[in-house]
Scaffold this active site. Structure first.
Site, PDB file in Angstrom:
ATOM      1  N   THR A 147       0.784  -1.019  -0.121  1.00  0.00           N
ATOM      2  CA  THR A 147      -0.034   0.019   0.007  1.00  0.00           C
ATOM      3  C   THR A 147       0.832   1.350  -0.007  1.00  0.00           C
ATOM      4  OG1 THR A 147       0.026  -0.028   2.420  1.00  0.00           O
ATOM      5  CG2 THR A 147      -1.919  -1.334   1.390  1.00  0.00           C
TER       6      THR A 147
ATOM      7  N   VAL B   4       7.509  -2.453   7.366  1.00  0.00           N
ATOM      8  CA  VAL B   4       7.651  -0.868   7.312  1.00  0.00           C
ATOM      9  C   VAL B   4       8.082  -0.444   6.259  1.00  0.00           C
ATOM     10  CG1 VAL B   4       8.129   1.124   8.683  1.00  0.00           C
ATOM     11  CG2 VAL B   4       7.755  -1.071  10.011  1.00  0.00           C
ATOM     12  N   LYS B   5       7.354   0.687   5.265  1.00  0.00           N
ATOM     13  CA  LYS B   5       7.607   1.071   4.011  1.00  0.00           C
ATOM     14  C   LYS B   5       8.278   2.106   4.368  1.00  0.00           C
ATOM     15  CE  LYS B   5       5.713   0.895  -0.584  1.00  0.00           C
ATOM     16  NZ  LYS B   5       4.474   0.933  -1.212  1.00  0.00           N
ATOM     17  N   ILE B   6       9.498   2.506   4.058  1.00  0.00           N
ATOM     18  CA  ILE B   6      10.199   3.741   4.229  1.00  0.00           C
ATOM     19  C   ILE B   6      10.650   4.290   3.149  1.00  0.00           C
ATOM     20  CG2 ILE B   6      12.306   4.591   5.321  1.00  0.00           C
ATOM     21  CD1 ILE B   6      10.946   3.387   7.426  1.00  0.00           C
TER      22      ILE B   6
END
Ligand code: G3P
Length: 217
Positions: free
Chosen positions: A27, A86-88
């Site tokens: 997402t 966790v998207k960084i």
């Protein structure tokens, strides 16, 4: 090759999951906003809902852009479910955040990758996934598949375990070409996946088999 679906729409996620070939979900803030998700509680609940549908890695993107805020946000996201990644974003503080999460054993996905150098830095920081954006590079007349090839070569040269997650995948040929090059994952809406099913000779062949099967009954 793993197939992830790139949407925050629960119906589409269910439809893709029902195919039985789904390995995860990605997402981003634009996709979440499109579903009308807003506010901390609603965001966390939505990710929990996705985790309840799909048994695979679920990328949840931080909304902040400073190191301190990203790690605080990421720590909360990681507590939702063990499948949360966790998207960084690929920025200087993002590299530090990737290193922080990899040290804690929390999976990460470094997003907005548009060059091999960015992918190399993210791998060096211990990212679980890097997300090069194919469609957006094609949009500016740049060979996105060459980028996937470059990253594959670099990761193989040094044995980086970071997985190449091809994103901004817009059509079935992106998927086929990523598979030929050796991307580890593709993420896209459901339509390019369904397009892989299609061949006119399959349709005409099946039509004939169905006709002939009636002669056998
Ligand atoms: O995963 C990144 C993807 O959502 C971007 O896709 O089509 O907006 O370039 P697109």
């Amino acid at each position: 090759m793993k197939f992830f679906i790139d949407t925050a729409n629960l119906e589409q996620i269910k439809e893709a999951n029902d195919l039985g070939i789904l390995d995860g979900v990605t997402t981003n803030p634009s996709l979440m906003a499109k579903e009308g998700i807003s506010g901390k509680e609603a965001i966390l609940k939505h990710y929990k809902d996705i985790c309840d549908i799909v048994d695979g890695d679920i990328s949840a993107e931080v909304l902040s852009t400073t190191y301190e805020e990203m790690i605080a946000e990421g720590d909360i996201l990681a507590q939702i479910h063990s499948n949360i990644v966790v998207k960084i974003p690929m920025i200087k503080d993002g590299i530090k955040a990737l290193k922080y999460f990899s040290g804690k054993g929390i999976k990460t996905n470094c997003t907005l990758i548009f060059s091999a150098g960015q992918a190399l830095l993210a791998a060096k920081a211990g990212a679980t996934y890097v997300s090069p954006f194919l469609g957006r590079l094609d949009d500016i007349s740049t060979d996105s598949l060459n980028l996937i090839q470059e990253i594959r070569t670099i990761f193989d040269n040094y044995g980086y375990e970071t997985e190449i997650l091809a994103a901004s995948v817009r059509h079935s040929m992106h998927i086929i070409n990523c598979a030929k090059i050796g991307a580890d994952v593709v993420t896209c809406p459901i339509q390019p996946i369904l397009s892989l099913l299609k061949h006119p000779l399959t349709d005409s062949g099946l039509e004939q088999f169905v006709k002939d099967s009636q002669k056998m009954q």
